[in-house]
Design a protein around this motif. Structure first.
Motif, PDB file in Angstrom:
ATOM      1  N   GLU A   1     -30.907  21.442 -70.060  1.00 23.38           N
ATOM      2  CA  GLU A   1     -31.561  21.520 -68.756  1.00 23.38           C
ATOM      3  C   GLU A   1     -32.230  22.870 -68.561  1.00 23.38           C
ATOM      4  O   GLU A   1     -33.341  22.961 -68.012  1.00 23.38           O
ATOM      5  CB  GLU A   1     -30.539  21.281 -67.650  1.00 23.38           C
ATOM      6  N   LEU A   2     -31.580  23.931 -69.015  1.00 24.52           N
ATOM      7  CA  LEU A   2     -32.158  25.267 -68.884  1.00 24.52           C
ATOM      8  C   LEU A   2     -33.423  25.393 -69.719  1.00 24.52           C
ATOM      9  O   LEU A   2     -34.443  25.933 -69.247  1.00 24.52           O
ATOM     10  CB  LEU A   2     -31.129  26.314 -69.307  1.00 24.52           C
ATOM     11  N   GLN A   3     -33.386  24.903 -70.943  1.00 21.22           N
ATOM     12  CA  GLN A   3     -34.573  24.959 -71.792  1.00 21.22           C
ATOM     13  C   GLN A   3     -35.717  24.147 -71.188  1.00 21.22           C
ATOM     14  O   GLN A   3     -36.882  24.576 -71.226  1.00 21.22           O
ATOM     15  CB  GLN A   3     -34.225  24.440 -73.189  1.00 21.22           C
ATOM     16  N   GLU A   4     -35.401  22.994 -70.618  1.00 16.21           N
ATOM     17  CA  GLU A   4     -36.428  22.165 -69.984  1.00 16.21           C
ATOM     18  C   GLU A   4     -37.023  22.887 -68.773  1.00 16.21           C
ATOM     19  O   GLU A   4     -38.243  22.855 -68.549  1.00 16.21           O
ATOM     20  CB  GLU A   4     -35.822  20.833 -69.561  1.00 16.21           C
ATOM     21  N   ALA A   5     -36.180  23.553 -67.985  1.00 19.83           N
ATOM     22  CA  ALA A   5     -36.662  24.279 -66.815  1.00 19.83           C
ATOM     23  C   ALA A   5     -37.550  25.445 -67.225  1.00 19.83           C
ATOM     24  O   ALA A   5     -38.580  25.709 -66.585  1.00 19.83           O
ATOM     25  CB  ALA A   5     -35.476  24.780 -65.989  1.00 19.83           C
TER      26      ALA A   5
ATOM     27  N   ALA B   1     -39.365  25.566 -69.974  1.00 20.11           N
ATOM     28  CA  ALA B   1     -40.623  24.983 -70.462  1.00 20.11           C
ATOM     29  C   ALA B   1     -41.511  24.572 -69.293  1.00 20.11           C
ATOM     30  O   ALA B   1     -42.742  24.775 -69.327  1.00 20.11           O
ATOM     31  CB  ALA B   1     -40.318  23.781 -71.358  1.00 20.11           C
ATOM     32  N   ARG B   2     -40.924  24.005 -68.237  1.00 17.73           N
ATOM     33  CA  ARG B   2     -41.706  23.625 -67.069  1.00 17.73           C
ATOM     34  C   ARG B   2     -42.328  24.856 -66.412  1.00 17.73           C
ATOM     35  O   ARG B   2     -43.479  24.827 -65.961  1.00 17.73           O
ATOM     36  CB  ARG B   2     -40.822  22.880 -66.056  1.00 17.73           C
ATOM     37  N   ARG B   3     -41.593  25.927 -66.369  1.00 20.41           N
ATOM     38  CA  ARG B   3     -42.127  27.154 -65.788  1.00 20.41           C
ATOM     39  C   ARG B   3     -43.305  27.678 -66.601  1.00 20.41           C
ATOM     40  O   ARG B   3     -44.319  28.129 -66.035  1.00 20.41           O
ATOM     41  CB  ARG B   3     -41.024  28.215 -65.716  1.00 20.41           C
ATOM     42  N   GLU B   4     -43.203  27.651 -67.918  1.00 23.97           N
ATOM     43  CA  GLU B   4     -44.316  28.095 -68.758  1.00 23.97           C
ATOM     44  C   GLU B   4     -45.550  27.235 -68.522  1.00 23.97           C
ATOM     45  O   GLU B   4     -46.681  27.746 -68.482  1.00 23.97           O
ATOM     46  CB  GLU B   4     -43.901  28.046 -70.237  1.00 23.97           C
ATOM     47  N   GLN B   5     -45.344  25.917 -68.350  1.00 19.77           N
ATOM     48  CA  GLN B   5     -46.470  25.025 -68.061  1.00 19.77           C
ATOM     49  C   GLN B   5     -47.093  25.364 -66.710  1.00 19.77           C
ATOM     50  O   GLN B   5     -48.329  25.357 -66.553  1.00 19.77           O
ATOM     51  CB  GLN B   5     -45.993  23.575 -68.078  1.00 19.77           C
TER      52      GLN B   5
ATOM     53  N   ILE C   1     -34.203  27.964 -62.526  1.00 21.11           N
ATOM     54  CA  ILE C   1     -33.700  28.550 -63.775  1.00 21.11           C
ATOM     55  C   ILE C   1     -32.478  29.421 -63.496  1.00 21.11           C
ATOM     56  O   ILE C   1     -31.471  29.357 -64.216  1.00 21.11           O
ATOM     57  CB  ILE C   1     -34.814  29.359 -64.466  1.00 21.11           C
ATOM     58  N   GLU C   2     -32.563  30.236 -62.429  1.00 20.14           N
ATOM     59  CA  GLU C   2     -31.431  31.097 -62.089  1.00 20.14           C
ATOM     60  C   GLU C   2     -30.211  30.261 -61.716  1.00 20.14           C
ATOM     61  O   GLU C   2     -29.077  30.577 -62.113  1.00 20.14           O
ATOM     62  CB  GLU C   2     -31.817  32.020 -60.935  1.00 20.14           C
ATOM     63  N   SER C   3     -30.449  29.181 -60.950  1.00 16.61           N
ATOM     64  CA  SER C   3     -29.337  28.292 -60.573  1.00 16.61           C
ATOM     65  C   SER C   3     -28.722  27.653 -61.815  1.00 16.61           C
ATOM     66  O   SER C   3     -27.482  27.532 -61.914  1.00 16.61           O
ATOM     67  CB  SER C   3     -29.847  27.218 -59.615  1.00 16.61           C
ATOM     68  N   THR C   4     -29.553  27.254 -62.765  1.00 14.59           N
ATOM     69  CA  THR C   4     -29.037  26.638 -63.985  1.00 14.59           C
ATOM     70  C   THR C   4     -28.255  27.654 -64.809  1.00 14.59           C
ATOM     71  O   THR C   4     -27.226  27.320 -65.412  1.00 14.59           O
ATOM     72  CB  THR C   4     -30.194  26.062 -64.812  1.00 14.59           C
ATOM     73  N   ARG C   5     -28.738  28.887 -64.832  1.00 13.02           N
ATOM     74  CA  ARG C   5     -28.011  29.934 -65.567  1.00 13.02           C
ATOM     75  C   ARG C   5     -26.658  30.210 -64.917  1.00 13.02           C
ATOM     76  O   ARG C   5     -25.661  30.451 -65.616  1.00 13.02           O
ATOM     77  CB  ARG C   5     -28.854  31.205 -65.618  1.00 13.02           C
ATOM     78  N   VAL C   6     -26.632  30.201 -63.576  1.00 16.00           N
ATOM     79  CA  VAL C   6     -25.346  30.373 -62.878  1.00 16.00           C
ATOM     80  C   VAL C   6     -24.412  29.209 -63.213  1.00 16.00           C
ATOM     81  O   VAL C   6     -23.224  29.408 -63.495  1.00 16.00           O
ATOM     82  CB  VAL C   6     -25.574  30.475 -61.360  1.00 16.00           C
TER      83      VAL C   6
END
Length: 339
Positions: free
Chosen positions: A90-94, A96-100, A192-197
Motif C-alpha cells: 500500500e505504501l509503494q502504491e501511494a 507511485a500515485r504521488r509521483e504520477q 503516505i505519512e498515515s501509511t508509514r505510521v
C-alpha cells in the motif's frame, strides 16, 4: 504393698501431664489474645507491582519474536514483528500515485504557460483587429470601402475579442487544475505519512522498561487488534496488596504501620505503612460481580483492598539488606492497631 504404691503414683503423673497441658493452653490463649489485641492479621496478601499490557494495534500473523519471558527490556525495544507485506505494498502504491500526481502537476503548469502565451497572441490579434475596424469604420462612412469589407473588419474584431475571453478562461481553468493538483499531492503526502505510521504498528514496541512477565503468543499466531502479546512487569515499585475482611476494617487508617513476612523468606520481618485504602470492595471489580436480584443470597464477608509500602526488613531485631522480591510472593500481614 507394691500394687498400692503404683496406684498412688499413677494419678500423680496424670495430674502433672494435665497441668502441663493446661499451662500450654493458657500460654497459647494468652499469645492469641496478645496478638489479637495488638494486631489485625491476614494472610490474604501478596506482593504486587505495576504491570503493562502490550497489545497489537493491527491485525496480522506474527513473523518474528525478539523477547521472551524473563528478558529485561528497555522502552522503545522491538519485542515482535507482524507480517507487514500488505501495508508495504500500500505504501509503494501511494508513493507511485504521488509521483504520477507530480508529473500531472508539471503538465498543468506547462499548460498554464501555454495558455498565458495564447492570451498574449489573442490580445495582439484583438488590438490589430480593433485598429482595422476603427479605420474601416471611418472609411465606410465616406464610402471609401465597401460594406462587405467593413463587415469583415467588424466580425474579425468581435471574434478576436471572444478569443481573448476564451484565453483568459483557459488560464483560470489551468490555475484551478494546478491548485487541485497541489491539494491532491498534499493529500497523497498525508496518506503516505498515515501509511508509514500504520507500518510502525506492525512492530510491537516496549512502552516502558521492565521484565517480560508473560508472553501470550508465538510466531505464526494470527494477531487481532487489541490482543495482548506481552505483559511487562516494571518492577520499580513493589508493595503488599492486602485484601482485608470488612469485619476488621473499622480501625484501618492511612499511614498505619504494619509488619509482614514472606513465605519465601521465613526468617525476615518486613515493615511498612498503609498508603492506599480502596474505595470499593474487591468483588465490585471481579469478572462476575455479585448480583442478588434473584433472591438466592448467601452473605459472605467482603474484602477491601489495601496497599502497604515496603520500607525496611529485619532479621531478628537487626536491620538487614533488602532481598530480591518478586511480584506475586505470598505474604502474611499484621497491621498494628492504633491505641
Amino acid at each position: 504393698m507394691d500394687s498400692v504404691s503404683t496406684s498412688k503414683k499413677t494419678p500423680s503423673k496424670s495430674m502433672i501431664w494435665l497441668i502441663v497441658i493446661l499451662v500450654i493452653a493458657v500460654i497459647i490463649a494468652f499469645l492469641w489474645w496478645w496478638n489479637y489485641r495488638k494486631y489485625i492479621s491476614t494472610d490474604d496478601a501478596n506482593l504486587d507491582s505495576y504491570r503493562v499490557s502490550v497489545a497489537a494495534q493491527v491485525m496480522g500473523p506474527m513473523v518474528r519474536q525478539y523477547a521472551w519471558e524473563g528478558d529485561t527490556v528497555k522502552a522503545g525495544m522491538i519485542l515482535a514483528e507482524l507480517d507487514s507485506s500488505s501495508i508495504i505494498a500500500e505504501l509503494q502504491e501511494a508513493v507511485a500515485r504521488r509521483e504520477q500526481m507530480i508529473a500531472n502537476l508539471k503538465l498543468e503548469k506547462e499548460n498554464l504557460n501555454t495558455a498565458v502565451k495564447n492570451l498574449q497572441l489573442a490580445e495582439i490579434a484583438y488590438h490589430q483587429a480593433e485598429v482595422n475596424y476603427q479605420r474601416d469604420k471611418k472609411l465606410y462612412s465616406t464610402n471609401a470601402v465597401s460594406q462587405e469589407t467593413f463587415q469583415d473588419a467588424e466580425d474579425s474584431w468581435k471574434s478576436t475579442g471572444i478569443k481573448v475571453d476564451m484565453a483568459k478562461d483557459q488560464i483560470k481553468v489551468s490555475r484551478a487544475q494546478i491548485a487541485s493538483g497541489e491539494a491532491a499531492i498534499a493529500s497523497a503526502d498525508a496518506a503516505i505519512e498515515s501509511t508509514r505510521v500504520s507500518l510502525g504498528y506492525y512492530r510491537i514496541i516496549a512502552p516502558t522498561d521492565g521484565v517480560i512477565a508473560k508472553r501470550w503468543s508465538l510466531p505464526g499466531d494470527m494477531i487481532q487488534p487489541g490482543q495482548t502479546l506481552f505483559t511487562i512487569n516494571e518492577g520499580k515499585d513493589l508493595w503488599v496488596a492486602v485484601y482485608l475482611e470488612e469485619t476488621k476494617f473499622k480501625t484501618i487508617r492511612l499511614g498505619q504501620s504494619a509488619d509482614f513476612t514472606l513465605d519465601a523468606y521465613p526468617g525476615l520481618t518486613f515493615t511498612g505503612k498503609i498508603f492506599y485504602i480502596g474505595m470499593n470492595t474487591a468483588s465490585e471489580f471481579s469478572l462476575i460481580p455479585p448480583n442478588n436480584a434473584s433472591g438466592n443470597y448467601t452473605k459472605v464477608a467482603q474484602r477491601i483492598p489495601l496497599k502497604i509500602s515496603i520500607d525496611s526488613v529485619k532479621k531478628g531485631k537487626e536491620k538487614t539488606g533488602m532481598p530480591k522480591l518478586v511480584s506475586g510472593m505470598s505474604a502474611t500481614v499484621k497491621i498494628i492497631k492504633e491505641q
